[in-house]
Design a protein around this motif. Structure first.
Motif, short mmCIF file in Angstrom:
data_model
loop_
_atom_site.label_atom_id
_atom_site.label_comp_id
_atom_site.label_asym_id
_atom_site.label_seq_id
_atom_site.Cartn_x
_atom_site.Cartn_y
_atom_site.Cartn_z
N HIS A 90 1.73 -8.07 -6.36
CA HIS A 90 2.40 -6.92 -5.76
C HIS A 90 2.47 -7.09 -4.24
O HIS A 90 1.44 -7.21 -3.57
CB HIS A 90 1.63 -5.65 -6.11
CG HIS A 90 2.47 -4.42 -6.10
ND1 HIS A 90 3.84 -4.42 -5.88
CD2 HIS A 90 2.14 -3.10 -6.29
CE1 HIS A 90 4.30 -3.18 -5.95
NE2 HIS A 90 3.29 -2.36 -6.19
N SER A 92 5.71 -5.65 -2.40
CA SER A 92 6.67 -4.73 -1.81
C SER A 92 7.27 -3.80 -2.86
O SER A 92 7.18 -4.05 -4.07
CB SER A 92 7.79 -5.55 -1.15
OG SER A 92 8.85 -4.75 -0.71
N TRP A 93 7.91 -2.73 -2.39
CA TRP A 93 8.70 -1.88 -3.29
C TRP A 93 9.91 -2.64 -3.82
O TRP A 93 10.49 -2.26 -4.85
CB TRP A 93 9.14 -0.61 -2.57
CG TRP A 93 9.84 -0.83 -1.25
CD1 TRP A 93 9.27 -0.97 -0.03
CD2 TRP A 93 11.26 -0.93 -1.05
NE1 TRP A 93 10.23 -1.16 0.94
CE2 TRP A 93 11.46 -1.13 0.34
CE3 TRP A 93 12.36 -0.85 -1.89
CZ2 TRP A 93 12.73 -1.27 0.90
CZ3 TRP A 93 13.63 -0.98 -1.33
CH2 TRP A 93 13.80 -1.19 0.04
N ALA A 109 3.71 2.60 -13.41
CA ALA A 109 3.52 2.99 -12.02
C ALA A 109 2.61 4.20 -11.94
O ALA A 109 2.54 5.01 -12.86
CB ALA A 109 4.86 3.30 -11.36
N VAL A 113 4.22 7.73 -7.39
CA VAL A 113 5.48 7.05 -7.09
C VAL A 113 6.67 7.95 -7.43
O VAL A 113 7.70 7.93 -6.75
CB VAL A 113 5.57 5.72 -7.85
CG1 VAL A 113 6.96 5.10 -7.73
CG2 VAL A 113 4.51 4.74 -7.33
N TRP A 116 7.95 9.86 -4.46
CA TRP A 116 8.40 9.16 -3.25
C TRP A 116 9.89 9.40 -3.02
O TRP A 116 10.67 9.52 -3.97
CB TRP A 116 8.16 7.67 -3.39
CG TRP A 116 6.72 7.26 -3.31
CD1 TRP A 116 5.63 8.07 -3.19
CD2 TRP A 116 6.22 5.93 -3.37
NE1 TRP A 116 4.48 7.32 -3.17
CE2 TRP A 116 4.81 6.01 -3.28
CE3 TRP A 116 6.82 4.68 -3.50
CZ2 TRP A 116 4.00 4.88 -3.30
CZ3 TRP A 116 6.01 3.56 -3.53
CH2 TRP A 116 4.62 3.65 -3.42
N VAL A 119 12.83 6.03 -3.86
CA VAL A 119 12.22 5.21 -4.90
C VAL A 119 11.83 6.05 -6.10
O VAL A 119 12.00 5.65 -7.26
CB VAL A 119 11.00 4.46 -4.35
CG1 VAL A 119 10.28 3.69 -5.46
CG2 VAL A 119 11.43 3.50 -3.24
N THR A 164 -1.00 -3.51 -2.78
CA THR A 164 -0.09 -4.54 -2.28
C THR A 164 -0.78 -5.46 -1.30
O THR A 164 -1.72 -5.08 -0.60
CB THR A 164 1.13 -3.89 -1.59
OG1 THR A 164 0.67 -2.92 -0.64
CG2 THR A 164 2.04 -3.23 -2.60
N PHE A 207 4.73 -4.29 2.05
CA PHE A 207 4.61 -2.83 2.15
C PHE A 207 3.14 -2.49 1.94
O PHE A 207 2.70 -2.21 0.83
CB PHE A 207 5.50 -2.18 1.09
CG PHE A 207 5.57 -0.68 1.16
CD1 PHE A 207 5.84 -0.02 2.34
CD2 PHE A 207 5.38 0.08 0.01
CE1 PHE A 207 5.92 1.37 2.39
CE2 PHE A 207 5.46 1.46 0.05
CZ PHE A 207 5.73 2.11 1.24
N PHE A 213 7.81 4.13 3.86
CA PHE A 213 9.01 3.57 3.25
C PHE A 213 10.11 3.41 4.29
O PHE A 213 10.83 2.40 4.29
CB PHE A 213 9.49 4.48 2.12
CG PHE A 213 10.77 4.02 1.49
CD1 PHE A 213 10.79 2.92 0.64
CD2 PHE A 213 11.97 4.66 1.78
CE1 PHE A 213 11.99 2.48 0.07
CE2 PHE A 213 13.16 4.23 1.22
CZ PHE A 213 13.17 3.14 0.36
#
Length: 319
Positions: A90, A92-93, A109, A113, A116, A119, A164, A207, A213
């Motif tokens: 992991h 990034s988005w 997820a 999330v 967000w 996203v 991440t 990220f 974001f």
């Protein structure tokens, strides 16, 4: 708060850096406008967005609007029998878009999330499977839910690092979701994602930490020649000498992280103990049959104007 899944990475927003000079401001602005348009089209698709063909096309369109080139195999899953547990590092988005552009799978997820900006709306319409990571008692149910999804023939993508990292060779794999593959008799597909700019390793898409974001999106929009490479490693099954989740996670991590030492991850002692208490004991295994592998790499993914390859026979769904 991630509760029993809490993992702290030593990567921060300072890790994200361009490997090449940024594109001009007007070009970045045009990309931003194109990305906004691609997001609107995806959101207005509503429930139809979860259709495998449409989902793959939308993911490719979003990447194209951002100026991100994707390279990957023709497919990630095994095809027949139970679904495939796709385990991915992991960064990034953008990771989710890259996976869905290769093959629409269920992405697992954390619940947060879904709230967000941008996203979250896309994830919900794409069929993401959200989990509650705040309670140790939920871990047992999460493993069962993933096992049931796999048993029904739906492939599931998870991020076992639980956080991440700025490069593809960092972190450690949590083992819980590997139990779901064993319980369902499902194969595991290790997948490595890494980012480059004109062949140079790049952390611009990272990220991490307290990054936002908006800040991450601005970096991506300004990135020159950004490419995400999706590398699929050979399938792992119980029949391949992986009798328990510990060995399965170890071999998957070795494949995904390139055999490099695991470093930098810190798990709170009380959190680790809670995970052990909440994770169900190992169950009897149903050896999965050997399944054909897909190529480790392939040509660039089709752009939004191209007809996408035929999807896997299962519908999509979405650590």
């Amino acid at each position: 708060m991630n509760g029993p899944w809490d993992v702290w990475s030593d990567c921060t927003p300072d890790c994200a850096a361009h490997a090449l000079p940024r594109v001009t401001a007007p070009r970045a602005a045009r990309r931003g406008a194109a990305f906004a348009g691609a997001v609107r089209r995806a959101l207005t698709d509503g429930a139809r967005m979860a259709d495998p063909v449409r989902l793959r096309a939308h993911a490719a369109s979003l990447l194209d609007a951002l100026g991100v080139r994707a390279e990957g195999p023709a497919a990630l899953t095994a095809g027949d029998g139970p679904g495939t547990l796709v385990v991915v590092n992991h960064i990034s988005w953008l990771d989710i878009l890259a996976l869905l552009a290769v093959e629409p799978v269920t992405v697992l997820a954390k619940r947060e999330v879904g709230a967000w900006p941008v996203v979250g709306g896309l994830a919900r319409r794409a069929g993401t499977h959200f989990i509650d990571r705040t309670s140790p008692r939920r871990l047992r149910h999460t493993v069962q839910e993933v096992s049931e999804l796999l048993g029904s023939g739906r492939s599931v993508a998870v991020f076992p690092q639980a956080t991440t990292w700025c490069t593809a060779d960092r972190g450690a794999f949590r083992r819980a979701t590997f139990q779901a593959a064993l319980d369902a008799g499902a194969p595991v597909r290790p997948v490595t994602l890494d980012y480059t700019q004109q062949g140079l390793p790049s952390t611009v898409a990272a990220f991490c930490g307290e990054d936002t974001f908006a800040a991450s999106l601005r970096r991506v929009l300004a990135a020159r020649a950004l490419t995400v490479r999706v590398t699929a490693h050979p399938l792992l099954t119980a029949a391949d000498g992986c009798p328990d989740r510990r060995e399965l996670a170890r071999r998957a991590a070795h494949a995904v992280l390139g055999g490099r030492p695991e470093a930098g991850a810190v798990v709170r002692p009380e959190t680790a103990a809670a995970v052990r208490r909440a994770t169900p004991a190992r169950t009897a295994l149903r050896p999965a049959a050997a399944l054909p592998d897909s190529p480790a790499a392939g040509p660039p993914l089709p752009g939004p104007g191209a007809a996408p390859p035929a999807p896997a026979p299962h519908p999509p769904a979405h650590v």
